[in-house]
Motif scaffolding. Structure first.
Motif, short mmCIF file in Angstrom:
data_model
loop_
_atom_site.label_atom_id
_atom_site.label_comp_id
_atom_site.label_asym_id
_atom_site.label_seq_id
_atom_site.Cartn_x
_atom_site.Cartn_y
_atom_site.Cartn_z
N SER A 1 51.17 68.79 32.76
CA SER A 1 52.08 68.46 31.66
C SER A 1 53.02 67.33 32.05
CB SER A 1 52.86 69.70 31.22
OG SER A 1 53.77 70.11 32.23
N LEU A 2 53.44 67.31 33.32
CA LEU A 2 54.28 66.21 33.81
C LEU A 2 53.53 64.89 33.71
CD1 LEU A 2 56.04 67.64 37.00
CD2 LEU A 2 57.16 66.79 34.94
N ARG A 3 52.28 64.89 34.13
CA ARG A 3 51.50 63.66 34.08
C ARG A 3 51.33 63.16 32.65
NH1 ARG A 3 47.30 66.57 38.02
NH2 ARG A 3 48.69 66.77 39.79
N THR A 4 51.18 64.10 31.71
CA THR A 4 51.09 63.71 30.30
C THR A 4 52.35 62.99 29.85
OG1 THR A 4 49.61 65.56 29.80
CG2 THR A 4 50.79 64.57 27.95
N LYS A 5 53.51 63.50 30.26
CA LYS A 5 54.78 62.87 29.90
C LYS A 5 54.90 61.49 30.55
CE LYS A 5 57.22 67.29 29.42
NZ LYS A 5 58.26 68.17 30.01
N ILE A 6 54.40 61.38 31.77
CA ILE A 6 54.47 60.10 32.47
C ILE A 6 53.61 59.05 31.76
CG2 ILE A 6 53.81 58.93 34.62
CD1 ILE A 6 54.67 61.64 36.01
N PHE A 7 52.40 59.44 31.36
CA PHE A 7 51.53 58.49 30.63
C PHE A 7 52.17 58.08 29.31
CE2 PHE A 7 47.93 60.03 33.32
CZ PHE A 7 47.51 58.79 33.76
N ARG A 8 52.86 59.02 28.66
CA ARG A 8 53.53 58.71 27.41
C ARG A 8 54.65 57.68 27.64
NH1 ARG A 8 55.24 63.75 25.85
NH2 ARG A 8 53.09 64.20 25.23
N LYS A 9 55.40 57.86 28.71
CA LYS A 9 56.47 56.92 29.02
C LYS A 9 55.90 55.55 29.38
CE LYS A 9 60.58 56.23 31.89
NZ LYS A 9 61.54 56.82 32.85
N MET A 10 54.80 55.54 30.12
CA MET A 10 54.15 54.28 30.48
C MET A 10 53.72 53.52 29.22
SD MET A 10 51.75 55.52 33.69
CE MET A 10 50.72 54.05 33.57
N ALA A 11 53.12 54.24 28.28
CA ALA A 11 52.66 53.60 27.05
C ALA A 11 53.83 52.99 26.29
CB ALA A 11 51.91 54.60 26.18
N GLY A 12 54.95 53.73 26.25
CA GLY A 12 56.13 53.23 25.57
C GLY A 12 56.71 51.98 26.20
N ALA A 13 56.47 51.83 27.51
CA ALA A 13 56.99 50.66 28.24
C ALA A 13 55.95 49.55 28.35
CB ALA A 13 57.43 51.09 29.63
#
Length: 364
Positions: A12-24
């Motif tokens: 679940s942490l990795r999912t949040k990280i990918f989401r933040k990456m996409a936003g940036a």
């Protein structure tokens, strides 16, 4: 936490990280910070890199020395045992790096960046700093449990070494015993080099232990912590050796009250600098404002110093689920110093200290 639950949590942490990456606007991210890698994967080796790429793929790279260790410590993540240098592996075409790769600007050397550029010159490299802080700040039940165990172990050691203080004992003697007893009781290691500072040396907040023996009539600052299952503890107590002066006793009382105030005033949603100001103003009103020069506290987790920072320059908000220290001090150069420190967990009803060791003045 079971391995299945731990795998789910890290996924679940990795999912949040990918989401933040996409936003940036980041296509890939290379993690070079060993503490963050351990937090995300459980791997504790000294050589590791972690790649996030392709919107959902995470790969852990290490070398032959750790091929068995990485198998034992990780689950649910692809691993690669490197035979070639990492830039060569990344340039192999096996990984969807995209056009824009983020590098941890605060955890990569210029030489490493140049090596990546030579092999991956088609990529745009984007520096990121403190990218994981917002995730690492909030601790889960397992993380709190590990830190409570680290605290309990270190408090046992503190009680033992305080009883060893005497006129023919040196600061180094006590520091060495702290390190030995931490390991003897099951800690991985100290979370930082122990600080043991008597008399005038106690006025140096990060004094290194020396061969100086303890003189009667002095205050002794002991700052120590250990690592248990990858998580740190940090605590400070100041004890009196022999009969101390009324001024020393009064300064101790002020610091003790300031530390109590800091714990009681902490609330989720308040600005970190406001908590620092509460305590700093109290010490200033007592006449010692110039003698408290460092921040009130810092986060603790897989590293002994991490977000959130609690000081005059802090810009963040203290969030429920964070853990940080409350450690006011008064330092009078050439004379003595006092510091008292607990780690506190911030919940819906305020801050709860993890330490249980007395904060009343111990007189030896």
């Amino acid at each position: 936490m079971s391995q299945d639950l731990l795998h789910t949590y890290r996924s679940s942490l990795r999912t949040k990280i990918f989401r933040k990456m996409a936003g940036a606007g980041l296509d890939s991210l290379l993690v070079t910070d060993l503490a963050t890698i351990r937090w995300l994967t459980g791997f504790s080796g000294s050589n590791a890199k972690l790649l996030f790429a392709g919107g959902s793929t995470s790969v852990l790279f290490t070398d032959f020395r750790y091929q068995e260790q990485v198998r034992q410590e990780t689950s649910g993540i692809a691993t690669v045992i490197l035979k070639d240098p990492l830039p060569v592996e990344l340039a192999s075409g096996l990984f969807r790096l995209g056009d824009r790769m983020a590098l941890q600007a605060d955890h990569i050397t210029w030489h490493e960046k140049q090596q990546l550029s030579e092999k991956l010159g088609h990529l745009e490299f984007a520096p990121v700093s403190a990218f994981f802080d917002e995730f690492r700040e909030i601790k889960d039940i397992e993380e709190f449990d590990r830190m409570r165990r680290a605290v309990a172990l270190s408090e046992t050691v503190l009680e033992e070494v305080i009883g060893m203080i005497g006129p023919n004992v040196t600061e180094i003697d006590i520091a060495a015993e702290i390190t030995y007893r931490h390991r003897k009781l099951g800690a991985e290691k100290d979370s930082f080099d122990p600080i043991v500072a008597g008399g005038a040396r106690g006025a140096m907040p990060h004094a290194k232990p020396t061969s100086v023996t303890f003189e009667p009539g002095t205050l002794i600052v002991i700052d120590m912590g250990c690592i248990v299952d990858g998580y740190a503890s940090d605590q400070t107590r100041t004890v009196a050796f022999g009969k101390i002066s009324d001024e020393q006793r009064n300064v101790y009382r002020i610091v003790q009250e300031a530390q109590r105030l800091g714990i009681e005033a902490a609330r989720a949603g308040m600005a970190a600098r406001d908590l620092d100001a509460e305590v700093r103003n109290f010490i200033a009103a007592a006449g010692y404002g110039e003698a408290f020069g460092h921040g009130l506290g810092h986060g603790v987790g897989v590293e002994v110093h991490e977000a959130p920072r609690v000081g005059t320059a802090s810009t963040g908000i203290l969030r429920e689920g964070t853990l940080f220290t409350v450690e006011p001090g008064i330092y009078l150069p050439g004379r003595f110093g006092v510091r008292i420190e607990d780690m506190v967990a911030l919940g819906p009803n305020g801050a709860e200290p993890l330490q249980r060791f007395t904060k009343d003045l111990i007189e030896l």
